[in-house]
Design an enzyme around this catalytic site. Structure first.
Site, mmCIF file in Angstrom:
data_model
loop_
_atom_site.group_PDB
_atom_site.id
_atom_site.type_symbol
_atom_site.label_atom_id
_atom_site.label_comp_id
_atom_site.label_asym_id
_atom_site.label_seq_id
_atom_site.Cartn_x
_atom_site.Cartn_y
_atom_site.Cartn_z
ATOM 1 N N TYR A 25 0.864 -1.238 0.082
ATOM 2 C CA TYR A 25 -0.093 -0.062 0.105
ATOM 3 C C TYR A 25 0.891 1.224 0.137
ATOM 4 C CZ TYR A 25 -4.440 -2.462 0.151
ATOM 5 O OH TYR A 25 -5.600 -3.056 -0.386
ATOM 6 N N ARG A 70 1.818 1.671 -3.410
ATOM 7 C CA ARG A 70 0.670 2.536 -4.005
ATOM 8 C C ARG A 70 0.341 3.868 -3.661
ATOM 9 N NH1 ARG A 70 -4.071 -1.427 -3.390
ATOM 10 N NH2 ARG A 70 -5.400 0.085 -4.776
ATOM 11 N N GLN A 83 -15.288 2.190 -7.504
ATOM 12 C CA GLN A 83 -14.504 0.949 -6.910
ATOM 13 C C GLN A 83 -13.055 1.539 -6.553
ATOM 14 O OE1 GLN A 83 -15.360 -3.176 -9.053
ATOM 15 N NE2 GLN A 83 -15.740 -1.269 -10.604
ATOM 16 N N VAL A 114 -9.841 3.204 -4.958
ATOM 17 C CA VAL A 114 -9.722 3.809 -3.654
ATOM 18 C C VAL A 114 -8.465 5.191 -3.749
ATOM 19 C CG1 VAL A 114 -10.031 1.642 -2.484
ATOM 20 C CG2 VAL A 114 -7.808 2.153 -3.465
ATOM 21 N N HIS A 170 -15.066 0.758 -2.123
ATOM 22 C CA HIS A 170 -14.117 0.018 -1.626
ATOM 23 C C HIS A 170 -13.265 0.897 -0.874
ATOM 24 C CE1 HIS A 170 -14.616 -2.878 -5.219
ATOM 25 N NE2 HIS A 170 -15.629 -3.003 -4.566
ATOM 26 N N CYS A 174 -7.846 2.046 12.673
ATOM 27 C CA CYS A 174 -7.229 1.324 13.942
ATOM 28 C C CYS A 174 -7.827 0.090 14.415
ATOM 29 C CB CYS A 174 -7.385 2.320 15.164
ATOM 30 S SG CYS A 174 -6.601 1.768 16.573
ATOM 31 N N CYS A 234 -8.973 0.819 18.483
ATOM 32 C CA CYS A 234 -10.033 1.913 18.766
ATOM 33 C C CYS A 234 -10.992 2.058 17.554
ATOM 34 C CB CYS A 234 -9.749 3.168 18.999
ATOM 35 S SG CYS A 234 -8.886 4.096 17.972
ATOM 36 N N GLY A 274 -14.297 1.745 -17.194
ATOM 37 C CA GLY A 274 -12.853 1.176 -16.951
ATOM 38 C C GLY A 274 -13.000 0.159 -15.825
ATOM 39 N N THR A 275 -14.026 -0.827 -16.090
ATOM 40 C CA THR A 275 -13.968 -1.797 -14.987
ATOM 41 C C THR A 275 -13.936 -2.926 -15.619
ATOM 42 O OG1 THR A 275 -14.948 -2.799 -12.987
ATOM 43 C CG2 THR A 275 -16.486 -1.498 -14.580
HETATM 44 C C1 BV8 Z 1 -17.973 -9.216 -0.540
HETATM 45 C C2 BV8 Z 1 -9.877 -2.405 -2.517
HETATM 46 C C3 BV8 Z 1 -19.760 -10.063 1.059
HETATM 47 C C4 BV8 Z 1 -8.598 -2.731 -2.097
HETATM 48 C C5 BV8 Z 1 -10.965 -4.126 -4.042
HETATM 49 C C6 BV8 Z 1 -20.491 -12.854 -5.434
HETATM 50 C C7 BV8 Z 1 -20.980 -12.067 -4.105
HETATM 51 C C8 BV8 Z 1 -20.304 -11.500 -3.224
HETATM 52 C C9 BV8 Z 1 -18.990 -11.680 -3.143
HETATM 53 C C10 BV8 Z 1 -18.275 -12.415 -4.154
HETATM 54 C C11 BV8 Z 1 -19.197 -12.949 -5.356
HETATM 55 N N1 BV8 Z 1 -18.272 -13.179 -6.183
HETATM 56 C C12 BV8 Z 1 -16.798 -13.250 -5.655
HETATM 57 C C13 BV8 Z 1 -17.045 -12.544 -4.391
HETATM 58 C C14 BV8 Z 1 -15.931 -12.403 -3.686
HETATM 59 C C15 BV8 Z 1 -15.220 -11.170 -4.070
HETATM 60 C C16 BV8 Z 1 -14.890 -10.929 -5.550
HETATM 61 O O1 BV8 Z 1 -15.608 -10.152 -6.026
HETATM 62 N N2 BV8 Z 1 -14.085 -11.789 -5.923
HETATM 63 C C17 BV8 Z 1 -13.784 -11.467 -7.510
HETATM 64 C C18 BV8 Z 1 -12.200 -11.485 -7.650
HETATM 65 C C19 BV8 Z 1 -14.309 -12.770 -8.156
HETATM 66 N N3 BV8 Z 1 -15.850 -9.823 -3.609
HETATM 67 C C20 BV8 Z 1 -15.651 -9.434 -2.157
HETATM 68 O O2 BV8 Z 1 -14.913 -9.984 -1.352
HETATM 69 C C21 BV8 Z 1 -16.308 -8.209 -1.844
HETATM 70 N N4 BV8 Z 1 -16.830 -8.248 -0.718
HETATM 71 O O3 BV8 Z 1 -18.356 -9.667 -1.373
HETATM 72 O O4 BV8 Z 1 -18.499 -9.239 0.732
HETATM 73 C C22 BV8 Z 1 -19.259 -11.453 1.104
HETATM 74 C C23 BV8 Z 1 -18.024 -11.679 2.284
HETATM 75 C C24 BV8 Z 1 -17.917 -12.943 2.401
HETATM 76 C C25 BV8 Z 1 -18.405 -13.818 1.601
HETATM 77 C C26 BV8 Z 1 -19.515 -13.413 0.699
HETATM 78 C C27 BV8 Z 1 -19.918 -12.332 0.678
HETATM 79 C C28 BV8 Z 1 -15.271 -7.091 -1.714
HETATM 80 C C29 BV8 Z 1 -14.638 -6.892 -2.964
HETATM 81 C C30 BV8 Z 1 -13.799 -5.510 -2.923
HETATM 82 C C31 BV8 Z 1 -12.267 -5.978 -2.744
HETATM 83 N N5 BV8 Z 1 -11.542 -4.609 -2.822
HETATM 84 N N6 BV8 Z 1 -10.408 -2.914 -3.624
HETATM 85 C C32 BV8 Z 1 -7.434 -2.248 -2.784
HETATM 86 O O5 BV8 Z 1 -7.889 -1.606 -3.977
HETATM 87 O O6 BV8 Z 1 -6.233 -2.425 -2.578
HETATM 88 S S1 BV8 Z 1 -11.315 -4.630 -5.369
HETATM 89 C C33 BV8 Z 1 -10.205 -3.936 -6.740
HETATM 90 O O7 BV8 Z 1 -10.864 -4.451 -7.766
HETATM 91 C C34 BV8 Z 1 -10.198 -2.377 -6.871
HETATM 92 O O8 BV8 Z 1 -11.133 -1.755 -5.924
HETATM 93 C C35 BV8 Z 1 -10.729 -2.406 -8.323
HETATM 94 O O9 BV8 Z 1 -11.308 -1.445 -8.619
HETATM 95 C C36 BV8 Z 1 -11.678 -3.384 -8.312
HETATM 96 C C37 BV8 Z 1 -12.336 -4.215 -9.562
HETATM 97 O O10 BV8 Z 1 -11.244 -4.049 -10.569
HETATM 98 P P1 BV8 Z 1 -11.448 -3.027 -11.674
HETATM 99 O O11 BV8 Z 1 -11.743 -1.640 -11.128
HETATM 100 O O12 BV8 Z 1 -12.589 -3.641 -12.728
HETATM 101 O O13 BV8 Z 1 -10.096 -3.027 -12.481
HETATM 102 P P2 BV8 Z 1 -9.444 -4.214 -13.471
HETATM 103 O O14 BV8 Z 1 -7.865 -3.766 -13.437
HETATM 104 O O15 BV8 Z 1 -9.944 -5.512 -13.016
HETATM 105 O O16 BV8 Z 1 -10.171 -3.640 -14.743
HETATM 106 C C38 BV8 Z 1 -9.811 -2.424 -15.398
HETATM 107 C C39 BV8 Z 1 -10.544 -2.105 -16.675
HETATM 108 O O17 BV8 Z 1 -10.142 -1.073 -17.099
HETATM 109 C C40 BV8 Z 1 -10.254 -3.200 -17.474
HETATM 110 O O18 BV8 Z 1 -11.569 -3.915 -18.266
HETATM 111 C C41 BV8 Z 1 -9.556 -2.564 -18.505
HETATM 112 O O19 BV8 Z 1 -10.003 -3.040 -20.174
HETATM 113 C C42 BV8 Z 1 -9.846 -1.230 -18.564
HETATM 114 N N7 BV8 Z 1 -9.086 -0.050 -19.234
HETATM 115 C C43 BV8 Z 1 -7.795 0.028 -18.874
HETATM 116 N N8 BV8 Z 1 -7.424 1.277 -19.116
HETATM 117 C C44 BV8 Z 1 -8.842 1.983 -19.772
HETATM 118 C C45 BV8 Z 1 -9.713 1.047 -19.533
HETATM 119 N N9 BV8 Z 1 -10.864 1.431 -19.819
HETATM 120 C C46 BV8 Z 1 -11.153 2.710 -20.387
HETATM 121 N N10 BV8 Z 1 -9.949 3.565 -20.380
HETATM 122 C C47 BV8 Z 1 -8.792 3.293 -20.353
HETATM 123 N N11 BV8 Z 1 -7.926 3.987 -20.392
HETATM 124 ZN ZN ZN Z 2 -6.731 3.575 18.201
#
Ligand code: BV8
Ligand code: ZN
Length: 257
Positions: A86, A89, A120, A122, A138, A146, A149, A205-206
């Site tokens: 982090y 980043r 999405q 941060v 996110h 913390c 606390c 962009g997702t």
């Molecule tokens: C949760 C913070 C409840 C940290 C991030 C179904 C239901 C519930 C949960 C799940 C489910 N299926 C799977 C899960 C679990 C999990 C999940 O989704 N896993 C994935 C990998 C399959 N989800 C979770 O755990 C979420 N919590 O569901 O809680 C729960 C809990 C337990 C059990 C059940 C339910 C929490 C998810 C949050 C994770 N934290 N970030 C940090 O940043 O350090 S996610 C991380 O990925 C970032 O936030 C990021 O934004 C996000 C998504 O990625 P993208 O933004 O899409 O980025 P990526 O690189 O993938 O894509 C970029 C895109 O841009 C591409 O398409 C590319 O082509 C395009 N691009 C590139 N350049 C350009 C462009 N487009 C336009 N112009 C350009 N120039």
């Molecule tokens: Zn504290």
């Protein structure tokens, strides 16, 4: 019951809408006639600012697997490694500016009656570009929490001391949502409320991989919104949206103003 239960994770297969190809002027017209607009952004909107995406070939995850670093378990077993990632980043981000895509979204907000930005990301670049009504699904890399606390505070040190501690002595963690962690209920409720009432939605962009964020785009479609995806490549959402504008967000979005 948390809002989570009420979010149906729509099966992508159900949505095999035919892509109706619209040209930019038609999208512009629809956008300008919409009273309520929602935008969902992902890491791709920050790519042109120089922020590596998560899953691209220079993606953040390239050297690590998400489960290695962005999970509570990883932090518990190796807080130093997670903070080093982090910190790297944060230092990268501290030299980075919003790009024309961020600025265009902030401009659209000024011109639309009801506007909600759901991100999405941060990185805080939307706020830097002037966006006001931002839901950070996110969390934010510039806030810390913390473990003892529970206090959440802004921390812009770059580099940050590793390991950072709270004034109460507790270990600090990044105030972001990790994989396996619940999104904050009120953020999700606000996002769903905006999605359910919007007539027009941009999905920018997702990769449409991370849930529940990706489902929000499909929910908007279900609720009758006109959904436009902006991405440099097709994604799992492309088959379900009304239009996929293939290209860089920084090129496409400013053309809509
Ligand atoms: C949760 C913070 C409840 C940290 C991030 C179904 C239901 C519930 C949960 C799940 C489910 N299926 C799977 C899960 C679990 C999990 C999940 O989704 N896993 C994935 C990998 C399959 N989800 C979770 O755990 C979420 N919590 O569901 O809680 C729960 C809990 C337990 C059990 C059940 C339910 C929490 C998810 C949050 C994770 N934290 N970030 C940090 O940043 O350090 S996610 C991380 O990925 C970032 O936030 C990021 O934004 C996000 C998504 O990625 P993208 O933004 O899409 O980025 P990526 O690189 O993938 O894509 C970029 C895109 O841009 C591409 O398409 C590319 O082509 C395009 N691009 C590139 N350049 C350009 C462009 N487009 C336009 N112009 C350009 N120039
Ligand atoms: Zn504290």
């Amino acid at each position: 019951m948390s809002i989570f239960g009420s979010i149906k994770f729509v099966d992508l297969k159900q949505h095999n809408m035919q892509n109706i190809t619209y040209n930019l002027s038609d999208i512009k017209e629809r956008l300008h006639n919409s009273k309520a607009v929602t935008v969902l952004t992902g890491a791709g909107i920050s790519a042109e600012s120089g922020v590596p995406t998560f899953r691209g070939n220079n993606g953040l995850w390239k050297n690590f697997r998400p489960e290695d670093l962005a999970t509570p378990e990883a932090f518990k077993s190796n807080p130093k490694l997670v903070w080093e990632w982090y910190d790297w980043r944060r230092r990268t981000l501290s030299t980075i500016k919003p790009n024309p895509a961020h600025i265009a979204i902030a401009e659209i907000e000024k011109r639309v009656k009801e506007f909600t930005l759901i991100t999405q990301n941060v990185d805080g670049l939307h706020q830097l570009a002037g966006s006001k009504n931002v839901i950070e699904l996110h969390g934010n890399i510039w806030r810390v929490k913390c473990l003892s606390c529970g206090r959440v505070s802004e921390n812009r040190e770059a580099p940050i001391r590793i390991l950072p501690y709270c004034s109460c002595g507790g270990l600090l963690r990044p105030a972001v949502v990790w994989f396996g962690e619940m999104l904050e209920d009120n953020n999700l409720m606000k996002a769903v409320a905006a999605i359910d009432k919007c007539e027009f939605m941009f999905v920018v962009g997702t990769s449409g991989v991370v849930q529940p964020a990706a489902s929000l785009a499909l929910r908007a479609k279900d609720e009758g919104a006109f959904v436009v995806e902006v991405n440099i490549e097709r994604t799992p959402l492309s088959a379900s949206v009304d239009e996929t504008c293939l290209g860089k967000a920084g090129d496409i979005l400013p053309q809509l103003l």
